[in-house]
Motif scaffolding. Structure first.
Motif, PDB file in Angstrom:
ATOM      1  N   SER A 141     -10.745   4.044  12.688  1.00 18.89           N
ATOM      2  CA  SER A 141     -12.102   4.023  12.154  1.00 18.89           C
ATOM      3  C   SER A 141     -12.202   2.939  11.085  1.00 18.89           C
ATOM      4  O   SER A 141     -11.207   2.561  10.469  1.00 18.89           O
ATOM      5  N   PRO A 142     -13.408   2.444  10.859  1.00 17.18           N
ATOM      6  CA  PRO A 142     -13.578   1.441   9.789  1.00 17.18           C
ATOM      7  C   PRO A 142     -13.084   1.970   8.444  1.00 17.18           C
ATOM      8  O   PRO A 142     -12.504   1.239   7.659  1.00 17.18           O
ATOM      9  N   TRP A 143     -13.296   3.240   8.184  1.00 16.79           N
ATOM     10  CA  TRP A 143     -12.874   3.892   6.946  1.00 16.79           C
ATOM     11  C   TRP A 143     -11.356   3.807   6.798  1.00 16.79           C
ATOM     12  O   TRP A 143     -10.847   3.414   5.757  1.00 16.79           O
ATOM     13  N   ALA A 144     -10.630   4.175   7.854  1.00 19.27           N
ATOM     14  CA  ALA A 144      -9.162   4.157   7.810  1.00 19.27           C
ATOM     15  C   ALA A 144      -8.633   2.735   7.692  1.00 19.27           C
ATOM     16  O   ALA A 144      -7.689   2.470   6.945  1.00 19.27           O
ATOM     17  N   ARG A 145      -9.241   1.803   8.419  1.00 20.73           N
ATOM     18  CA  ARG A 145      -8.797   0.403   8.342  1.00 20.73           C
ATOM     19  C   ARG A 145      -9.021  -0.155   6.943  1.00 20.73           C
ATOM     20  O   ARG A 145      -8.171  -0.854   6.408  1.00 20.73           O
ATOM     21  N   ARG A 146     -10.154   0.157   6.330  1.00 17.10           N
ATOM     22  CA  ARG A 146     -10.432  -0.328   4.975  1.00 17.10           C
ATOM     23  C   ARG A 146      -9.446   0.269   3.977  1.00 17.10           C
ATOM     24  O   ARG A 146      -8.963  -0.427   3.087  1.00 17.10           O
ATOM     25  N   LEU A 147      -9.125   1.544   4.149  1.00 17.78           N
ATOM     26  CA  LEU A 147      -8.162   2.183   3.264  1.00 17.78           C
ATOM     27  C   LEU A 147      -6.798   1.500   3.378  1.00 17.78           C
ATOM     28  O   LEU A 147      -6.159   1.196   2.372  1.00 17.78           O
ATOM     29  N   ARG A 148      -6.364   1.216   4.604  1.00 17.69           N
ATOM     30  CA  ARG A 148      -5.089   0.505   4.796  1.00 17.69           C
ATOM     31  C   ARG A 148      -5.134  -0.888   4.179  1.00 17.69           C
ATOM     32  O   ARG A 148      -4.173  -1.335   3.562  1.00 17.69           O
ATOM     33  N   ASP A 149      -6.259  -1.577   4.347  1.00 21.69           N
ATOM     34  CA  ASP A 149      -6.408  -2.920   3.768  1.00 21.69           C
ATOM     35  C   ASP A 149      -6.321  -2.877   2.244  1.00 21.69           C
ATOM     36  O   ASP A 149      -5.631  -3.697   1.631  1.00 21.69           O
ATOM     37  N   LEU A 150      -7.021  -1.930   1.636  1.00 25.62           N
ATOM     38  CA  LEU A 150      -6.985  -1.805   0.176  1.00 25.62           C
ATOM     39  C   LEU A 150      -5.572  -1.508  -0.306  1.00 25.62           C
ATOM     40  O   LEU A 150      -5.101  -2.092  -1.284  1.00 25.62           O
ATOM     41  N   LEU A 151      -4.904  -0.606   0.384  1.00 27.41           N
ATOM     42  CA  LEU A 151      -3.537  -0.252   0.028  1.00 27.41           C
ATOM     43  C   LEU A 151      -2.634  -1.478   0.105  1.00 27.41           C
ATOM     44  O   LEU A 151      -1.882  -1.774  -0.830  1.00 27.41           O
ATOM     45  N   ALA A 152      -2.730  -2.217   1.193  1.00 28.92           N
ATOM     46  CA  ALA A 152      -1.889  -3.410   1.366  1.00 28.92           C
ATOM     47  C   ALA A 152      -2.194  -4.464   0.307  1.00 28.92           C
ATOM     48  O   ALA A 152      -1.274  -5.096  -0.230  1.00 28.92           O
ATOM     49  N   LEU A 153      -3.462  -4.660  -0.007  1.00 30.05           N
ATOM     50  CA  LEU A 153      -3.840  -5.659  -1.007  1.00 30.05           C
ATOM     51  C   LEU A 153      -3.315  -5.290  -2.391  1.00 30.05           C
ATOM     52  O   LEU A 153      -2.805  -6.142  -3.124  1.00 30.05           O
ATOM     53  N   MET A 154      -3.427  -4.021  -2.741  1.00 23.11           N
ATOM     54  CA  MET A 154      -2.969  -3.603  -4.066  1.00 23.11           C
ATOM     55  C   MET A 154      -1.450  -3.649  -4.170  1.00 23.11           C
ATOM     56  O   MET A 154      -0.914  -4.067  -5.200  1.00 23.11           O
ATOM     57  N   VAL A 155      -0.758  -3.260  -3.104  1.00 22.84           N
ATOM     58  CA  VAL A 155       0.704  -3.347  -3.112  1.00 22.84           C
ATOM     59  C   VAL A 155       1.134  -4.805  -3.208  1.00 22.84           C
ATOM     60  O   VAL A 155       2.062  -5.147  -3.941  1.00 22.84           O
ATOM     61  N   SER A 156       0.430  -5.682  -2.508  1.00 23.34           N
ATOM     62  CA  SER A 156       0.729  -7.110  -2.582  1.00 23.34           C
ATOM     63  C   SER A 156       0.544  -7.631  -4.000  1.00 23.34           C
ATOM     64  O   SER A 156       1.350  -8.428  -4.492  1.00 23.34           O
ATOM     65  N   ASP A 157      -0.504  -7.177  -4.677  1.00 26.44           N
ATOM     66  CA  ASP A 157      -0.741  -7.592  -6.064  1.00 26.44           C
ATOM     67  C   ASP A 157       0.410  -7.183  -6.984  1.00 26.44           C
ATOM     68  O   ASP A 157       0.648  -7.820  -8.003  1.00 26.44           O
ATOM     69  N   LEU A 158       1.118  -6.117  -6.616  1.00 21.21           N
ATOM     70  CA  LEU A 158       2.241  -5.641  -7.426  1.00 21.21           C
ATOM     71  C   LEU A 158       3.560  -6.282  -7.014  1.00 21.21           C
ATOM     72  O   LEU A 158       4.620  -5.871  -7.461  1.00 21.21           O
ATOM     73  N   GLY A 159       3.499  -7.265  -6.140  1.00 24.85           N
ATOM     74  CA  GLY A 159       4.711  -7.973  -5.746  1.00 24.85           C
ATOM     75  C   GLY A 159       5.357  -7.434  -4.490  1.00 24.85           C
ATOM     76  O   GLY A 159       6.496  -7.760  -4.182  1.00 24.85           O
ATOM     77  N   GLY A 160       4.658  -6.594  -3.748  1.00 29.69           N
ATOM     78  CA  GLY A 160       5.195  -6.053  -2.501  1.00 29.69           C
ATOM     79  C   GLY A 160       5.796  -4.670  -2.685  1.00 29.69           C
ATOM     80  O   GLY A 160       6.125  -4.265  -3.801  1.00 29.69           O
ATOM     81  N   CYS A 161       5.921  -3.965  -1.587  1.00 29.47           N
ATOM     82  CA  CYS A 161       6.395  -2.578  -1.599  1.00 29.47           C
ATOM     83  C   CYS A 161       7.775  -2.455  -2.228  1.00 29.47           C
ATOM     84  O   CYS A 161       8.053  -1.509  -2.960  1.00 29.47           O
ATOM     85  N   GLU A 162       8.636  -3.424  -1.969  1.00 28.65           N
ATOM     86  CA  GLU A 162      10.003  -3.362  -2.485  1.00 28.65           C
ATOM     87  C   GLU A 162      10.060  -3.510  -4.001  1.00 28.65           C
ATOM     88  O   GLU A 162      11.059  -3.153  -4.633  1.00 28.65           O
ATOM     89  N   ASN A 163       9.001  -4.003  -4.603  1.00 31.29           N
ATOM     90  CA  ASN A 163       8.959  -4.181  -6.056  1.00 31.29           C
ATOM     91  C   ASN A 163       8.170  -3.097  -6.775  1.00 31.29           C
ATOM     92  O   ASN A 163       7.947  -3.201  -7.979  1.00 31.29           O
ATOM     93  N   CYS A 164       7.716  -2.091  -6.052  1.00 29.51           N
ATOM     94  CA  CYS A 164       6.927  -1.010  -6.634  1.00 29.51           C
ATOM     95  C   CYS A 164       7.783   0.241  -6.813  1.00 29.51           C
ATOM     96  O   CYS A 164       8.541   0.608  -5.921  1.00 29.51           O
ATOM     97  N   SER A 165       7.621   0.881  -7.944  1.00 30.58           N
ATOM     98  CA  SER A 165       8.262   2.182  -8.147  1.00 30.58           C
ATOM     99  C   SER A 165       7.486   3.228  -7.351  1.00 30.58           C
ATOM    100  O   SER A 165       6.354   2.986  -6.915  1.00 30.58           O
ATOM    101  N   GLU A 166       8.067   4.398  -7.184  1.00 31.94           N
ATOM    102  CA  GLU A 166       7.364   5.479  -6.491  1.00 31.94           C
ATOM    103  C   GLU A 166       6.108   5.872  -7.251  1.00 31.94           C
ATOM    104  O   GLU A 166       5.090   6.195  -6.652  1.00 31.94           O
ATOM    105  N   ALA A 167       6.164   5.857  -8.566  1.00 33.29           N
ATOM    106  CA  ALA A 167       4.983   6.186  -9.368  1.00 33.29           C
ATOM    107  C   ALA A 167       3.871   5.168  -9.126  1.00 33.29           C
ATOM    108  O   ALA A 167       2.695   5.536  -8.995  1.00 33.29           O
ATOM    109  N   GLU A 168       4.222   3.884  -9.062  1.00 32.93           N
ATOM    110  CA  GLU A 168       3.216   2.854  -8.792  1.00 32.93           C
ATOM    111  C   GLU A 168       2.627   3.035  -7.399  1.00 32.93           C
ATOM    112  O   GLU A 168       1.416   2.892  -7.207  1.00 32.93           O
ATOM    113  N   LYS A 169       3.463   3.373  -6.426  1.00 31.95           N
ATOM    114  CA  LYS A 169       2.964   3.602  -5.062  1.00 31.95           C
ATOM    115  C   LYS A 169       1.984   4.761  -5.042  1.00 31.95           C
ATOM    116  O   LYS A 169       0.951   4.712  -4.364  1.00 31.95           O
TER     117      LYS A 169
END
Length: 122
Positions: free
Chosen positions: A16-44
């Motif tokens: 759904s557009p809703w689910a795709r947008r949620l995934r996009d937002l999640l990916a963009l914010m994780v990217s802003d933090l330097g990628g998933c490997e650079n995020c703590s569990e709390a940040e995730k």
């Protein structure tokens, strides 16, 4: 999100557009933090909440746009509360984009050079 492909929530309609947008937002914010490997569990965890709140604010804005820009007092109060919650979460994880080191290791660099050199000889 452990491997970057899951949200840790089960969506009924993943396309759904809703689910795709949620995934996009999640990916963009994780990217802003330097990628998933650079995020703590709390940040995730905070990124998941910030993504959902951002989506909810966008949905409220969409409803307002469809009604000619009219907003009820109740919807304005809800919007303000959600926006303030989002701001506090974003301040917790940082509002600045973090750079990610993409410099290859010496081993990777030498392997790449060797592959390029081998391709030139063929």
């Amino acid at each position: 999100m452990t491997n970057g492909s899951r949200l840790h929530i089960e969506l009924r309609d993943k396309q759904s557009p809703w689910a795709r947008r949620l995934r996009d937002l999640l990916a963009l914010m994780v990217s802003d933090l330097g990628g998933c490997e650079n995020c703590s569990e709390a940040e995730k965890s905070l990124v998941r909440r910030a993504s959902m709140l951002t989506l909810q604010l966008e949905l409220i804005e969409q409803k307002w746009a469809q009604s000619g820009g009219e907003a009820s007092d109740k919807s304005l109060i809800t919007y303000q509360r959600v926006a303030n919650s989002l701001r506090r979460i974003l301040e917790s994880i940082g509002l600045k984009r973090r750079s990610r080191d993409i410099t290859p290791s010496l081993t990777d660099y030498l392997r790449q050079r060797q592959e390029e050199h081998g391709a030139e000889e063929e």
